[in-house]
Design an enzyme around this catalytic site. Structure first.
Site, short mmCIF file in Angstrom:
data_model
loop_
_atom_site.label_atom_id
_atom_site.label_comp_id
_atom_site.label_asym_id
_atom_site.label_seq_id
_atom_site.Cartn_x
_atom_site.Cartn_y
_atom_site.Cartn_z
CB SER A 447 -0.93 0.01 1.22
OG SER A 447 -0.19 -0.09 2.40
CD1 TRP A 575 -7.40 -10.66 11.86
CD2 TRP A 575 -6.66 -9.39 10.18
NE1 TRP A 575 -6.09 -10.35 12.12
CE2 TRP A 575 -5.60 -9.57 11.11
CE3 TRP A 575 -6.42 -8.62 9.03
CZ2 TRP A 575 -4.34 -9.02 10.94
CZ3 TRP A 575 -5.15 -8.06 8.86
CH2 TRP A 575 -4.12 -8.27 9.81
CG HIS A 655 4.12 -8.41 4.63
ND1 HIS A 655 5.31 -7.93 5.10
CD2 HIS A 655 3.15 -7.77 5.32
CE1 HIS A 655 5.06 -7.02 6.04
NE2 HIS A 655 3.76 -6.91 6.19
CG HIS A 708 4.07 1.51 13.28
ND1 HIS A 708 4.64 0.35 12.84
CD2 HIS A 708 2.76 1.25 13.46
CE1 HIS A 708 3.70 -0.58 12.77
NE2 HIS A 708 2.56 -0.06 13.14
N1 GLN Z 1 -0.21 -5.37 1.53
C1 GLN Z 1 -0.68 -4.81 2.77
C2 GLN Z 1 -0.28 -3.34 2.82
O1 GLN Z 1 0.73 -3.00 2.29
C3 GLN Z 1 -0.08 -5.53 3.96
C4 GLN Z 1 -0.62 -5.01 5.26
C5 GLN Z 1 -0.24 -5.80 6.51
O2 GLN Z 1 0.75 -6.47 6.55
N2 GLN Z 1 -1.01 -5.72 7.54
O3 GLN Z 1 -0.96 -2.53 3.43
ZN ZN Z 2 2.64 -5.85 7.56
#
Ligand code: GLN
Ligand code: ZN
Length: 773
Positions: A447, A575, A655, A708
């Site tokens: 993102s 989720w 990821h 963050h």
């Molecule tokens: N592909 C998602 C992003 O980039 C991964 C988000 C996550 O790991 N929570 O937002």
């Molecule tokens: Zn992440």
């Protein structure tokens, strides 16, 4: 027979608490106003439970942020760094929020306390911090105040306390050479003085939540439990204690628990229905002990099946008699949305599906109905029972749920569907030839900033205030800009940016069959943050491609290989509220097949790198180790099912972020993703030790900066981290990327940080004599 509730959602039917807290934090309302909102939510909740005929209504289940932090405040376990905020003569709530959220104000600059998931839920609590010479003091009497507050309204409540053993074991030791449980003798006097005050105020029942009893406890920890509850029984002979654990069975702690001099024992009969038999057959339950039968699911949104609940109640009555039974939810109702009656839009939630559901308010009604029916010898002809049975039947036979094609596809899966064609070494060679990426390839996690503009356009489109074509044009513009920027910065593997997505699970849920949504189904995630999980009610399939359009569009703008971006089956499952009429593993396989369809379509369209995100795989781990293998087998299996059908030359990424990986590293390797990107920068690459010791076989992108914070890292910082990574892993395995997605960031810092990251990767290449690009 009595009805007893363990806890009620405290955010308010319309998220009043969220609004009030956020306004207070930004100085838009006064502390008095915030306190007033809390008071009115409590009053509403108590009145509602009273009206719904709940005999034992909880108090102190309300919290301005978190019940564990409330306990920290109660026992005065205030970490040193907040002492200055405490002394400035302010209301204790300001200290409380400083601990929850950190504080930068008037020369004070303290970070927040750590937050982590409450057992296997999506609720986060604030982790207590203990030092070796930790002292406790009675600092907050919230539990007494709220008991009196309810009493003044004419409602006699059952105060809820987080039990001292769970409280200590959930905490973190700051400093070496001691274990938090050793602090028990110092902590107990605080609990005693609170109990004295409760007794003085007229409390009769007190609920002690000790959910730690649903995990494996050591002998010493079990002894601590015995000591605490024997001590309380001796010192407070007239106080009735309800001991509650939930989210699983007592398991190896059962012997301990059955020997305690408590007045009532709560059983989570949703997670562990067999526990009832075990207890009844053991004949070890003391004659004086009541059983709180947690038959109504506090973790899910489905209507209770009266017939099966009544069977459990019946069986208990046969042995214990009617007086010794409480009918309860399986755990606090905190984890379900407030009120199904607020769902009035049939286009969002159809009446057919709504008929199968119950939120917190409806679950109160179920408790009352169950009591009524259980006391009626001819309940099976009672209208309440017949209505419930009819609804259950409609659900069981609904065409909305059962898709024979989907079921058949799952049944016909075989071992090959879970395996890539060739082993990683061979795939790697093919992919290198095909993709021609440099050493230390750079990429992002998916993102890009979800700016106000992006969110505003999406919400206008959803409301119908923006034409579809205009919205598409807008997204094209954003995606085009993102690709151009990534080209300019020199990222090797660009992404389309995810501008069209609201949330990584909702976006897919909305396009899959078998999912539904709510308008108001909010549950507290942490503090003022609430989530509205999708609801999986039926067999899952993918009627149409979900991401192909935007991924292909992005690919059409660049020569570089665009990475397609999907959410993995375990994370989608984890989720969401999941259907309870089949195994979670089967539902997960169905989702995996839907994702596989998408993966194959992307490949067909010429997308050669596809990332399937699984950030939630670790948090799905069962509470007891003995159950881990079974979970990991189907969870890892589902990921493999969703990714294994591709050509060798298609590169699969995954990821994960913000979890402990060390204990499941073998399973992470078993996922056999060609590349895994993980969060690493906050631990200064410490995490990589696990990958090193284990000799992780495939390629890794350890996150090189923390997303963050808006802070832009320096080239040296990133180089330093990359060198650390290179010390434990061969350069040929390393990717360079941020910790996680960039959607919460602004564009300015994002551009700068990525430029720095790319230049660090170039320097790494130069250092090994590789052309920089
Ligand atoms: N592909 C998602 C992003 O980039 C991964 C988000 C996550 O790991 N929570 O937002
Ligand atoms: Zn992440």
């Amino acid at each position: 027979m009595k009805t007893s509730n363990l806890g009620y959602p405290r955010i308010g039917a319309h998220r009043e608490l969220k609004r009030a807290c956020e306004k207070y934090w930004s100085n838009k309302i006064s502390l008095e106003d915030l306190i007033k909102t809390g008071k009115s939510i409590r009053k509403e909740n108590w009145k509602l439970q009273h009206e719904k005929g709940i005999d034992l209504i909880p108090s102190n289940d309300f919290s301005f942020y978190d019940q564990v932090l409330d306990t920290t405040l109660m026992v005065g376990a205030i970490p040193e760094r907040y002492k200055s905020t405490q002394e400035s003569g302010k209301n204790i709530l300001d200290l409380y929020f400083a601990m929850a959220r950190g504080l930068q104000k008037d020369g004070v600059d303290v970070i927040a306390m750590e937050m982590t998931k409450w057992f296997d839920t999506n609720y986060h609590y604030i982790v207590p911090e203990f030092t070796r010479d930790q002292e406790f003091e009675l600092l907050s009497q919230k539990v007494v105040d709220e008991f009196k507050e309810a009493k003044a309204l004419g409602i006699h409540t059952k105060p809820v306390l987080l039990g001292p053993v769970t409280y200590l074991l959930l905490g973190k030791e700051k400093g070496e050479g001691f274990h938090s449980i050793e602090l028990l003798p110092k902590l107990l006097p605080i609990y005693y003085s609170i109990l004295e005050k409760l007794v003085d105020a007229g409390a009769t029942w007190v609920q002690f939540d000790e959910p730690i009893l649903s995990t494996d406890l050591s002998h010493g920890e079990q002894e601590a439990i015995s000591k605490v509850y024997k001590g309380i029984a001796e010192s407070f002979p007239n106080l009735k204690t309800l001991l509650a654990s939930y989210f699983g069975e007592y398991g190896n702690n059962l012997e301990t628990v059955l020997s305690l001099p408590v007045c009532a024992l709560h059983l989570d009969l949703k997670r562990a229905p067999n526990q009832l038999n075990v207890i009844l057959e053991s004949k070890k339950l003391k004659k004086s002990v009541f059983l709180s039968l947690g038959v109504v699911d506090g973790r899910n949104v489905w209507k209770n099946d009266f017939s099966s609940s009544l069977k459990l109640i019946e069986k208990t009555r046969e042995q214990l008699g009617e007086e010794r039974i409480f009918i309860s939810p399986s755990c606090s109702l905190l984890h379900v949305p407030n009120d199904l009656d607020l769902e009035q839009n049939g286009k969002v939630l159809s009446n057919e599906v709504k008929d199968w559901m119950a939120f917190a308010k409806q679950k109160l009604e179920e408790l009352q109905s169950l009591k009524k029916l259980a006391q009626n010898p001819n309940y099976s002809s009672h209208q309440l029972f017949l209505d419930n049975a009819a609804s259950m039947d409609r659900r069981r036979n609904s065409k909305l749920i059962h898709k024979p094609k989907v079921k058949l596809r799952v049944e016909q899966l075989d071992e090959k569907d879970y395996r890539r064609q060739s082993p990683f070494e061979k795939r790697k060679i093919l992919q290198e030839r095909h993709l021609k990426l440099p050493l230390f390839p750079t990429t992002t996690i998916g993102s890009f900033p979800q700016t106000q503009e992006v969110r505003r356009n999406r919400s206008l489109f959803k409301k119908g205030a923006l034409q579809e074509q205009d919205y598409i044009n807008f997204l094209m513009e954003k995606t085009t800009e993102a690709i151009a920027l990534q080209e300019e910065i020199g990222l090797d593997v660009p992404v389309h940016g995810e501008f069209e997505r609201n949330d990584m699970v909702e976006y897919f849920g909305e396009q899959l069959e078998g999912f539904t949504f709510t308008q108001n189904g909010w549950v507290q995630s942490y503090g003022s943050r609430c989530v509205k999980p999708p609801i999986i009610y039926g067999d899952v399939s993918r009627p149409n491609p979900m991401t192909v359009y935007w991924t292909s569009f992005a690919q059409s703008l660049t020569e570089k290989p665009v990475k397609g971006m999907l959410t993995g089956p375990v994370t989608i499952l984890q989720w969401s509220f999941v259907r309870d009429d089949q195994d979670r593993s089967t539902t997960c396989e169905q989702i995996a097949l839907a994702i596989l369809d998408e993966v194959l379509d992307l490949q067909e369209e010429g997308i050669n790198i596809i990332q399937v995100d699984e950030p939630a795989i670790r948090e799905g781990l069962p509470l007891r180790k003995k159950d881990w293998d079974e979970y990991l087998k189907w969870a890892i299996g589902a990921f493999k099912l969703s990714t294994s059908g591709v050509k060798d030359s298609t590169q699969i990424h995954t990821h994960m972020c913000y979890s402990e990986f060390n204990d499941i590293i073998q399973s992470i390797a078993d996922m056999d993703a060609d590349v895994i990107t993980i969060e690493c920068s906050r631990s200064q690459m410490e995490l990589l030790d696990a990958f090193y010791e284990f000799d992780y076989p495939n390629d890794i992108g350890p996150g090189v900066y923390d997303i963050h914070s808006p802070r832009v890292p320096s080239t040296d910082e990133i180089l330093n981290l990359l060198q650390k990574a290179e010390n434990v892993l061969p350069a040929s395995k390393l990717w360079v990327n941020p910790d996680c997605g960039l959607k919460t960031r602004g564009w300015e810092e994002t551009k700068e940080a990525l430029k720095v990251m790319v230049s660090a990767a170039q320097q790494m290449r130069e250092a090994v004599g590789e052309p920089s690009n």
